[in-house]
Motif scaffolding. Structure first.
Motif, PDB file in Angstrom:
ATOM      1  N   THR A 144      26.204   2.887 106.472  1.00 32.61           N
ATOM      2  CA  THR A 144      25.071   4.074 106.910  1.00 32.61           C
ATOM      3  C   THR A 144      27.004   5.050 106.898  1.00 32.61           C
ATOM      4  N   GLY A 145      28.042   5.584 105.913  1.00 35.48           N
ATOM      5  CA  GLY A 145      28.489   5.608 105.265  1.00 35.48           C
ATOM      6  C   GLY A 145      30.171   5.982 106.687  1.00 35.48           C
ATOM      7  N   ARG A 146      30.019   5.039 106.812  1.00 38.44           N
ATOM      8  CA  ARG A 146      30.544   5.161 108.245  1.00 38.44           C
ATOM      9  C   ARG A 146      32.312   4.124 108.575  1.00 38.44           C
ATOM     10  N   GLY A 147      32.050   3.186 107.340  1.00 36.60           N
ATOM     11  CA  GLY A 147      33.180   2.569 106.547  1.00 36.60           C
ATOM     12  C   GLY A 147      34.597   3.454 106.312  1.00 36.60           C
ATOM     13  N   PRO A 148      35.428   2.170 106.611  1.00 29.44           N
ATOM     14  CA  PRO A 148      37.393   2.677 106.247  1.00 29.44           C
ATOM     15  C   PRO A 148      37.148   3.885 104.992  1.00 29.44           C
ATOM     16  N   VAL A 149      36.207   3.159 103.983  1.00 24.21           N
ATOM     17  CA  VAL A 149      36.212   3.853 102.420  1.00 24.21           C
ATOM     18  C   VAL A 149      34.734   3.872 102.391  1.00 24.21           C
ATOM     19  N   THR A 150      34.146   4.792 101.417  1.00 23.19           N
ATOM     20  CA  THR A 150      32.896   4.815 101.029  1.00 23.19           C
ATOM     21  C   THR A 150      32.257   3.943 100.004  1.00 23.19           C
ATOM     22  N   ALA A 151      30.913   3.446 100.372  1.00 24.08           N
ATOM     23  CA  ALA A 151      30.593   2.604  99.486  1.00 24.08           C
ATOM     24  C   ALA A 151      29.071   3.359  98.687  1.00 24.08           C
ATOM     25  N   MET A 152      29.049   2.707  97.285  1.00 27.93           N
ATOM     26  CA  MET A 152      28.746   3.713  96.473  1.00 27.93           C
ATOM     27  C   MET A 152      27.315   2.113  95.786  1.00 27.93           C
ATOM     28  N   PRO A 153      26.390   3.895  95.652  1.00 24.02           N
ATOM     29  CA  PRO A 153      26.326   5.124  95.607  1.00 24.02           C
ATOM     30  C   PRO A 153      25.738   6.168  96.779  1.00 24.02           C
ATOM     31  N   VAL A 154      26.004   7.073  97.451  1.00 20.45           N
ATOM     32  CA  VAL A 154      25.862   7.248  99.088  1.00 20.45           C
ATOM     33  C   VAL A 154      24.287   7.511  98.850  1.00 20.45           C
ATOM     34  N   VAL A 155      23.226   6.963  99.792  1.00 19.79           N
ATOM     35  CA  VAL A 155      21.680   7.214  99.627  1.00 19.79           C
ATOM     36  C   VAL A 155      21.708   7.624 100.818  1.00 19.79           C
TER      37      VAL A 155
END
Length: 326
Positions: A144-155
């Motif tokens: 959900t984009g709320r982690g300590p870093v950004t998982a890619m790809p963003v959807v």
């Protein structure tokens, strides 16, 4: 009553003397047929170093299935979180979602490797419930984009999470506000575990209400005896695994019927058959509708295998007809 959703879980079961690549291609082909038949989802599995199962990388196999289909939902049943870092799982399934938007599911579980050497090879020999809950929270954060870093790809919309509810998985899913996939004893304990999940469910953004998928072996054939016989290869494999610790490839029905099982193996086979639904289309349709009514299930995920793939294809088609007619 709302029409019951019907889905398939295919574990890429190998057959005696067969290359594993054949089993993987057969999984993809079964998914194509499932889409034509109107199944809602098609999930693949994760098993490591199991002689009878070719699928050890569900994200990779799901990618192959999604590429060869266009409408059916595709996912994992499931990714085992003890074996992976949450960010890696999030990236794999975000990648699938980016390539096949609106069609990807992420089912997760907490099962360890099949044997001690496999668990050691995977690097995890102990995985308490609190670790599963923590990894599940971390995974949701990355998706959900709320982690300590950004998982890619963003959807734009992450794939929905499902919990494979073994052990205390129902409790974890209820607290997390996630849908569950339930099988085994939870389907026969007067539905106490499922009822508790519903009572304790905490609504979330992605799942505002409890959602229950029941999973079991279902075999449809022209006669009850034939349907029972088609389940014997899988039942024998289960019995053999309890005896030798090795889960073997499927053997033909005729070969299995000629075996002389021990008392322990006979008991395992009987237990396997008693937990399955099998018979003619009419009988199975009625029984499945009754089970769904009793459990309040929103969906049924069928995990059936048999040696003869042509018979399996007939059973998949007959099941959709049986459920639609019930």
């Amino acid at each position: 009553m709302t029409r019951l959703r019907l889905s398939l879980l295919d574990r890429s079961r190998t057959r005696l003397g067969e290359d594993h690549a054949v089993a993987l291609r057969a999984t993809v082909e079964r998914a194509e047929r499932a889409e034509e038949l109107g199944y809602h989802r098609f999930w693949v599995a994760e098993h490591h170093a199991v002689p009878g199962i070719a699928s050890g990388a569900p994200a990779v196999l799901a990618a192959a299935v999604a590429e060869r289909t266009s409408r059916i939902r595709v996912g994992s049943g499931g990714v085992m979180l003890p074996n992976h870092r949450p960010i890696v799982v999030a990236e794999q399934f975000a990648m699938l979602e980016a390539l096949h938007p609106g069609r990807i599911d992420l089912g997760v579980g907490r099962s360890l490797g099949f044997t001690a050497p496999v668990r050691e090879a995977l690097g995890t020999t102990r995985y308490p419930p609190e670790d599963f809950a923590a990894d599940l929270t971390a995974l949701r954060g990355y998706l959900t984009g709320r982690g300590p870093v950004t998982a890619m790809p963003v959807v734009a919309g992450p794939p929905p999470l499902f919990v494979l509810a073994t052990g205390n998985g129902l409790e974890v899913a209820a607290r997390a506000g996630l849908p569950v996939v339930v099988g085994g004893p939870a389907l026969t304990d007067d539905d106490g575990a499922i009822a508790r999940y519903r009572r304790e469910f905490r609504p979330g953004e992605s799942c505002p209400e409890p959602y229950v998928v029941i999973s079991l072996e279902v075999m449809v054939a022209r006669t009850t005896t034939h349907a029972r016989n088609l389940l014997l290869p899988e039942a024998w494999a289960m019995a053999e695994s309890r005896t030798s610790g090795a889960f073997p490839p499927l053997e033909p029905v005729e070969a299995v019927r000629e075996r002389q099982p021990t008392d322990k193996q006979r008991a395992t086979i009987a237990a396997f058959l008693s937990s399955a639904l099998y018979g003619t289309p009419t009988a199975v349709g009625v029984s499945l509708a009754a089970l769904a009514e009793r459990t309040g299930a929103d969906e049924v995920m069928v995990s059936t295998s048999t040696y003869d793939r042509e018979e399996l294809a007939h059973a998949d088609a007959a099941l959709t007809e049986a459920v639609n007619a019930a």
